[in-house]
Enzyme design. Sequence first.
Site, PDB file in Angstrom:
ATOM      1  N   ARG A  53      -3.424  48.377  34.899  1.00 29.19           N
ATOM      2  CA  ARG A  53      -3.943  47.161  34.271  1.00 29.19           C
ATOM      3  C   ARG A  53      -2.880  46.060  34.162  1.00 29.19           C
ATOM      4  O   ARG A  53      -3.159  44.889  34.379  1.00 29.19           O
ATOM      5  CB  ARG A  53      -4.459  47.472  32.851  1.00 29.19           C
TER       6      ARG A  53
ATOM      7  N   ASP B 152     -11.492  37.925  15.283  1.00 28.86           N
ATOM      8  CA  ASP B 152     -11.031  38.855  16.317  1.00 28.86           C
ATOM      9  C   ASP B 152      -9.522  38.660  16.448  1.00 28.86           C
ATOM     10  O   ASP B 152      -8.978  37.637  16.009  1.00 28.86           O
ATOM     11  CB  ASP B 152     -11.715  38.569  17.660  1.00 28.86           C
TER      12      ASP B 152
END
Length: 272
Positions: A36, A141
């Site tokens: 990733r 968030d």
Amino acid sequence: MEYKITSKEFECFRTLIYEESGISLGQQKQSLLESRLSKRLREIGLETFSQYYDKVTRDPTQEEFTRMLDLISTNKTDFFRESKHFDFLREVILPELMPTKRIRIWSSACSTGEEPYTIAITLIDSVQNPKEWDFRILASDLSTRVLAKAASGIYDEERFRDMLPGMLSRHFLRGRGESMGLFKVKPHLTSMIRFRRLNLMDDEFPIRNPLDVIFCRNVMIYFDRPTQETLVNKFHHYLKPGGYLFIGHSESLQWISHPFMPVAPTIYQRKR
Ligand SMILES: C[S@@+](CC[C@H](N)C(=O)[O-])C[C@H]1O[C@@H](n2cnc3c(N)ncnc32)[C@H](O)[C@@H]1O
């Protein structure tokens, strides 16, 4: 160029990610992290994971840290995801709050905004005269990238495949010309929601008045048990007696110690 993360580098990232976000990466996640993050290293022209670690930790804005988290965690969400929670909100919680006509909700890992907008739609569509009610939703968030998308309130048409056409036209504006295929949330929903960046790992949250409901769905799954336990007990403090905590359908509070009363699958209540 092939990027290889050493065990020592993996350990540094693992510790950093755990300490800053609560996300717990098991030893078996080394190759996942490598693949990733390799893309990001290539993109910004770095040669080693150590160089990237320095970049992430030296950035006072935490922007690169946020980017890294977005690469390793998922922001997957949907309108009316796990719809039983919204049924419970309409059928149980709103009738309980009829006498005061006031509700305070926190969507605590709101990702790109589908969750808080679904809450807002449920509230507006469930009461007879929404103007008589005082609805407020805090949506937060850790990732500034998802928050920017949430605050823009713009979504692709395909996000609405399961939404009834009447609901769509009541709450969203259809894009024309260059914006064809896009929908924008109408202001009567956006005005109910305040977006801000909050880290669930913080010791305290900037919430002064006790809440009626906390949504914490599909994020605790990334945390280890001690982290989940601390968080759930913090949530208890911010809820009114009788207030509710919603967790994701694949999550459970079964193995942690907490003072909540289970009232339905994945729905917990602070004792009155
Ligand atoms: C899979 S999404 C869940 C979205 C929504 N709650 C739902 O159930 O559809 C998980 C979100 O948790 C956020 N997240 C991860 N760690 C966090 C933390 N420590 N504090 C706040 N948000 C966090 C991620 O940025 C991501 O947007």
